[in-house]
Design a protein around this motif. Structure first.
Motif, mmCIF file in Angstrom:
data_model
loop_
_atom_site.group_PDB
_atom_site.id
_atom_site.type_symbol
_atom_site.label_atom_id
_atom_site.label_comp_id
_atom_site.label_asym_id
_atom_site.label_seq_id
_atom_site.Cartn_x
_atom_site.Cartn_y
_atom_site.Cartn_z
ATOM 1 N N PHE A 40 0.789 -1.328 0.070
ATOM 2 C CA PHE A 40 0.175 -0.051 0.043
ATOM 3 C C PHE A 40 0.912 1.225 -0.050
ATOM 4 O O PHE A 40 1.597 1.224 0.826
ATOM 5 C CB PHE A 40 -1.039 -0.171 1.152
ATOM 6 N N ASP A 41 0.585 2.342 -0.843
ATOM 7 C CA ASP A 41 1.388 3.402 -1.047
ATOM 8 C C ASP A 41 0.398 4.406 -0.326
ATOM 9 O O ASP A 41 0.262 5.668 -0.989
ATOM 10 C CB ASP A 41 1.782 3.887 -2.476
ATOM 11 N N VAL A 42 -0.336 4.214 0.483
ATOM 12 C CA VAL A 42 -1.388 5.150 1.233
ATOM 13 C C VAL A 42 -0.927 5.074 2.700
ATOM 14 O O VAL A 42 -0.263 4.366 3.321
ATOM 15 C CB VAL A 42 -2.879 4.936 0.915
ATOM 16 N N SER A 43 -1.421 6.121 3.372
ATOM 17 C CA SER A 43 -1.497 6.272 5.032
ATOM 18 C C SER A 43 -2.373 4.945 5.594
ATOM 19 O O SER A 43 -3.069 4.480 4.934
ATOM 20 C CB SER A 43 -1.899 7.278 5.560
ATOM 21 N N ASN A 44 -1.952 4.433 6.519
ATOM 22 C CA ASN A 44 -2.466 3.346 7.279
ATOM 23 C C ASN A 44 -4.081 3.574 7.464
ATOM 24 O O ASN A 44 -4.676 2.498 7.424
ATOM 25 C CB ASN A 44 -1.741 3.225 8.652
ATOM 26 N N ALA A 45 -4.441 4.935 7.742
ATOM 27 C CA ALA A 45 -5.809 5.200 8.162
ATOM 28 C C ALA A 45 -6.792 4.791 6.604
ATOM 29 O O ALA A 45 -7.976 4.676 6.640
ATOM 30 C CB ALA A 45 -5.902 6.602 8.153
ATOM 31 N N GLU A 46 -5.954 4.792 5.477
ATOM 32 C CA GLU A 46 -6.699 4.615 4.004
ATOM 33 C C GLU A 46 -6.759 3.024 3.850
ATOM 34 O O GLU A 46 -7.126 2.806 2.779
ATOM 35 C CB GLU A 46 -6.140 5.415 2.949
ATOM 36 N N ILE A 47 -6.010 2.169 4.525
ATOM 37 C CA ILE A 47 -6.115 0.732 4.458
ATOM 38 C C ILE A 47 -7.179 0.370 4.919
ATOM 39 O O ILE A 47 -7.606 0.252 6.294
ATOM 40 C CB ILE A 47 -4.696 0.099 4.967
ATOM 41 N N PRO A 48 -7.958 -0.599 4.290
ATOM 42 C CA PRO A 48 -9.286 -1.184 4.842
ATOM 43 C C PRO A 48 -8.840 -2.227 5.969
ATOM 44 O O PRO A 48 -8.099 -2.700 6.047
ATOM 45 C CB PRO A 48 -10.005 -1.752 3.717
ATOM 46 N N ASN A 49 -9.928 -2.188 7.039
ATOM 47 C CA ASN A 49 -9.796 -3.141 8.004
ATOM 48 C C ASN A 49 -10.016 -4.538 7.557
ATOM 49 O O ASN A 49 -9.529 -5.372 8.210
ATOM 50 C CB ASN A 49 -10.624 -2.734 9.285
ATOM 51 N N GLU A 50 -10.907 -4.438 6.576
ATOM 52 C CA GLU A 50 -11.161 -5.885 6.105
ATOM 53 C C GLU A 50 -10.470 -6.238 4.822
ATOM 54 O O GLU A 50 -9.982 -5.304 3.851
ATOM 55 C CB GLU A 50 -12.625 -5.837 5.486
ATOM 56 N N VAL A 51 -9.875 -7.692 4.739
ATOM 57 C CA VAL A 51 -9.090 -7.955 3.734
ATOM 58 C C VAL A 51 -9.692 -7.879 2.524
ATOM 59 O O VAL A 51 -8.985 -7.794 1.499
ATOM 60 C CB VAL A 51 -8.548 -9.530 4.063
ATOM 61 N N SER A 52 -11.092 -8.053 2.383
ATOM 62 C CA SER A 52 -11.708 -8.099 1.050
ATOM 63 C C SER A 52 -11.507 -6.665 0.335
ATOM 64 O O SER A 52 -11.720 -6.654 -1.034
ATOM 65 C CB SER A 52 -13.287 -8.448 1.454
ATOM 66 N N GLY A 53 -11.339 -5.649 1.290
ATOM 67 C CA GLY A 53 -11.032 -4.421 0.534
ATOM 68 C C GLY A 53 -9.620 -4.114 0.058
ATOM 69 O O GLY A 53 -9.321 -3.055 -0.553
ATOM 70 N N TYR A 54 -8.469 -5.049 0.282
ATOM 71 C CA TYR A 54 -7.375 -4.674 0.039
ATOM 72 C C TYR A 54 -6.938 -4.565 -1.597
ATOM 73 O O TYR A 54 -6.230 -3.754 -1.793
ATOM 74 C CB TYR A 54 -6.338 -5.774 0.663
ATOM 75 N N GLU A 55 -7.531 -5.319 -2.258
ATOM 76 C CA GLU A 55 -7.287 -5.367 -3.861
ATOM 77 C C GLU A 55 -7.599 -3.946 -4.302
ATOM 78 O O GLU A 55 -6.870 -3.596 -5.138
ATOM 79 C CB GLU A 55 -8.115 -6.465 -4.369
ATOM 80 N N ALA A 56 -8.603 -3.280 -3.816
ATOM 81 C CA ALA A 56 -9.001 -2.158 -4.599
ATOM 82 C C ALA A 56 -8.141 -0.957 -3.859
ATOM 83 O O ALA A 56 -7.810 0.291 -4.949
ATOM 84 C CB ALA A 56 -10.249 -1.664 -3.987
ATOM 85 N N VAL A 57 -7.335 -1.075 -2.726
ATOM 86 C CA VAL A 57 -6.656 0.173 -2.309
ATOM 87 C C VAL A 57 -5.133 -0.276 -2.734
ATOM 88 O O VAL A 57 -4.151 0.691 -2.581
ATOM 89 C CB VAL A 57 -6.731 0.128 -0.871
ATOM 90 N N SER A 58 -4.843 -1.447 -2.768
ATOM 91 C CA SER A 58 -3.251 -1.944 -2.790
ATOM 92 C C SER A 58 -2.554 -1.507 -4.190
ATOM 93 O O SER A 58 -3.153 -1.345 -5.052
ATOM 94 C CB SER A 58 -3.008 -3.288 -2.536
ATOM 95 N N SER A 59 -1.439 -1.254 -4.152
ATOM 96 C CA SER A 59 -0.708 -0.742 -5.213
ATOM 97 C C SER A 59 -0.173 -1.955 -6.119
ATOM 98 O O SER A 59 0.362 -2.245 -7.165
ATOM 99 C CB SER A 59 0.494 0.094 -5.094
ATOM 100 N N SER A 60 0.225 -2.998 -5.012
ATOM 101 C CA SER A 60 0.460 -4.319 -6.022
ATOM 102 C C SER A 60 0.198 -5.436 -4.801
ATOM 103 O O SER A 60 -0.125 -5.399 -3.854
ATOM 104 C CB SER A 60 2.029 -4.401 -6.122
ATOM 105 N N ALA A 61 0.089 -6.614 -5.585
ATOM 106 C CA ALA A 61 -0.122 -7.813 -4.728
ATOM 107 C C ALA A 61 0.815 -9.043 -5.204
ATOM 108 O O ALA A 61 0.997 -9.173 -6.573
ATOM 109 C CB ALA A 61 -1.843 -8.333 -4.899
#
Length: 102
Positions: free
Chosen positions: A50-71
């Motif tokens: 994630f290239d965003v602040s921790n506050a912008e990272i979803p608590n739910e794993v299901s939301g990671y794909e939409a916010v992450s810069s890579s997987a």
């Protein structure tokens, strides 16, 4: 995926340019070496960057794909796994990693 696993980040240096106090210093390019622990050999995992602040990272794993810069998916061959991220980041920026079992 379930809960996240312990992740540590090594940036390979103990100093960084102070871009505020020593203008016109430029931020340094950093390489992240990520170590994930508490893995089960033979199990598959995904490491999210994630290239965003921790506050912008979803608590739910299901939301990671939409916010992450890579997987990056991998299969553990032991209790720990080390990943050298080929994408550098600036010393005045933000980068975070989360790892989950698939």
């Amino acid at each position: 995926g379930g809960p996240t696993l312990p992740v540590s980040l090594d940036i390979g240096r103990m100093d960084e340019p102070d871009v505020v106090k020593t203008f016109p210093s430029r931020p340094a390019d950093l390489t992240g070496t990520v170590t994930i622990s508490e893995l089960t050999a033979g199990s598959s995992y995904t490491l999210y960057r994630f290239d965003v602040s921790n506050a912008e990272i979803p608590n739910e794993v299901s939301g990671y794909e939409a916010v992450s810069s890579s997987a990056t998916s991998f299969t553990a061959d032991g209790k720990t796994y080390t990943y050298v991220d080929p994408q550098t980041f600036k010393s005045d920026g933000t980068v975070s990693y989360r790892c989950v079992a698939n």
